[in-house]
Design an enzyme around this catalytic site. Structure first.
Site, PDB file in Angstrom:
ATOM      1  N   LYS A  65       0.830  -1.207   0.000  1.00  0.00           N
ATOM      2  CA  LYS A  65       0.000   0.000   0.000  1.00  0.00           C
ATOM      3  C   LYS A  65       0.858   1.249   0.000  1.00  0.00           C
ATOM      4  O   LYS A  65       0.540   2.232  -0.643  1.00  0.00           O
ATOM      5  CB  LYS A  65      -0.928   0.018   1.225  1.00  0.00           C
ATOM      6  CG  LYS A  65      -2.139  -0.876   1.065  1.00  0.00           C
ATOM      7  CD  LYS A  65      -3.202  -0.601   2.122  1.00  0.00           C
ATOM      8  CE  LYS A  65      -4.377  -1.545   1.943  1.00  0.00           C
ATOM      9  NZ  LYS A  65      -5.320  -1.536   3.055  1.00  0.00           N
ATOM     10  N   LYS A 102      -4.698  -9.082  -7.245  1.00  0.00           N
ATOM     11  CA  LYS A 102      -5.910  -9.392  -6.480  1.00  0.00           C
ATOM     12  C   LYS A 102      -7.063  -8.494  -6.911  1.00  0.00           C
ATOM     13  O   LYS A 102      -6.844  -7.327  -7.233  1.00  0.00           O
ATOM     14  CB  LYS A 102      -5.535  -9.144  -5.000  1.00  0.00           C
ATOM     15  CG  LYS A 102      -6.605  -9.327  -4.001  1.00  0.00           C
ATOM     16  CD  LYS A 102      -6.091  -8.990  -2.597  1.00  0.00           C
ATOM     17  CE  LYS A 102      -6.204  -7.514  -2.304  1.00  0.00           C
ATOM     18  NZ  LYS A 102      -6.109  -7.155  -0.885  1.00  0.00           N
ATOM     19  N   LYS A 137     -11.189  -3.286  -4.291  1.00  0.00           N
ATOM     20  CA  LYS A 137     -12.041  -2.107  -4.470  1.00  0.00           C
ATOM     21  C   LYS A 137     -11.223  -0.873  -4.799  1.00  0.00           C
ATOM     22  O   LYS A 137     -11.750   0.132  -5.255  1.00  0.00           O
ATOM     23  CB  LYS A 137     -12.948  -1.879  -3.253  1.00  0.00           C
ATOM     24  CG  LYS A 137     -12.299  -1.928  -1.896  1.00  0.00           C
ATOM     25  CD  LYS A 137     -13.344  -2.130  -0.778  1.00  0.00           C
ATOM     26  CE  LYS A 137     -12.710  -2.792   0.442  1.00  0.00           C
ATOM     27  NZ  LYS A 137     -13.620  -3.408   1.351  1.00  0.00           N
TER      28      LYS A 137
END
Ligand code: TYM
Length: 341
Positions: free
Chosen positions: A120, A203, A206
């Site tokens: 991230k 993956k 969202k």
């Protein structure tokens, strides 16, 4: 102090950071419902709104809307708020209270190894929030504030659950107690890692900038059919055994999704569909996805018409959650030596 056997208790959470994806549904929510329905466990499910502001601050109205929508999604998918405890994290202060203790148990080196933080934060780690870095200690607190024994999640949460066990073990060892259980991850089913429809090595998420990469629980039948029709595949027909999917990540992903939606094993799917071209298989997958998901999204919209009722459900769930967590966190503070009344 030795605790007797721990109650069989399930805890899991989903972030209200955006809409639910097919990955969240197959990797987590569908399993939550199954574990509730199996019986034998106390089931506690949490909308982790405190986690949802770690990556970036959301617009306050959006966070509130996402939280209510996610609550509606849980119920529409089959979570029954009278049989499971369903609530949002920020209403139960014990999560933050226990997280502080765990911030002092976890080591910096442990946190620096978390691949999800590295993914991230990317090259920009210095500009990320302290909350994003500390996030796995809050997640451990979510679980251990309830002495949860089982945590159903998708594959991507595995490392965080290992950290939860490390934190529990270090706490028990440092204070000479057997207070926190060694929580078992429950990573089961054909779709523990649903991949992007555009790239079989990523993956489904969202936060992917391309909406074509994912199926949202709120997509209508046309959108679902179009996304599956356009999903990346290879030119070969489907194999008749799972071994034939080894070097074919996109084909494997679609077969896994089919198996999970149909409650079949991958071998069963391939025994039935092996030899088919994607031009045949994709419409069947799209029909199945629509049949499974559209009742959920219809029910979600109906529930969202009464947000006051959703708030009542969350408040009721929070009260029941607090009744479980408060004595555990109070005892933790006593073990640590915090003076209280
Ligand atoms: P989150 O909100 O990213 O995802 C919620 C759940 O959905 C699963 N999931 C997937 N499963 C299969 N394929 C995918 N593509 C996919 N994408 C998401 C996740 O594995 C997860 O189970 N840290 C957690 C939330 C959390 C939590 C907890 C979970 C906070 N505290 C305590 C369990 C226990 C998260 O960010 O999940």
């Amino acid at each position: 102090m030795t605790e007797a056997a721990f109650t069989q208790r399930v805890f899991s959470g989903i972030q209200p950071s955006g809409g639910l994806t097919l990955g969240n549904y197959l990797g987590a929510l569908k399993r939550f419902v199954e574990m509730q329905d199996e019986g034998g466990y106390e089931t506690i499910y949490c909308i982790v709104d405190m986690h949802a502001i770690t990556a970036k601050l959301l617009d306050p109205a959006t966070l509130a809307q996402n939280t209510r929508e996610l609550c509606a999604g849980f119920i529409a998918a089959g979570i029954d708020p009278s049989r499971s405890i369903l609530f949002n994290q920020s209403q139960v202060a014990e999560h933050a209270q226990l997280a502080w203790i765990f911030n002092c148990i976890a080591r910096l080196g442990w946190m620096q190894r978390m691949t999800q933080f590295k993914d991230k934060a990317g090259k920009n780690a210095q500009n990320e929030s302290l909350g994003l870095f500390a996030y796995p200690a809050l997640m451990a607190a979510d679980i251990l504030a309830y002495h949860a024994t089982h945590v159903p999640v998708g594959e991507d949460q595995k490392q965080h659950l290992e950290l939860t066990r490390d934190i529990a073990a270090k706490f028990n060892n440092d204070y000479g107690v057997e207070f926190f259980p060694m929580t078992e991850p429950v990573i089961e089913g054909a779709a523990t890692r649903v991949m992007s429809l555009r790239d079989g090595s990523k993956k489904m998420s969202k936060s992917d900038p391309s909406d074509m990469s994912r199926i949202n629980l709120t997509d209508d039948a046309d959108a679902i059919a179009q996304k599956i029709r356009k999903a990346r595949t290879d030119p070969e027909p489907l194999p008749s055994e799972a071994k034939g999917l080894e070097e074919r990540p996109e084909a494997r992903n679609l077969v896994n999704i089919y198996a999970a939606l149909a409650d079949m094993s991958v071998d069963q799917v391939l025994a039935e569909m092996g030899g088919q071209q994607f031009s045949e298989f994709k419409p069947r997958l799209a029909d199945l996805a629509v049949a499974r998901m559209s009742p959920i999204s219809t029910e979600m919209s109906r529930l969202m018409e009464d947000p006051a009722e959703i708030d009542r459900i969350l408040a009721g769930g929070a009260e029941r959650a607090r009744a479980v967590a408060a004595p555990i966190v109070k005892r933790t503070y006593e073990i640590v030596g915090m003076v209280g009344s």
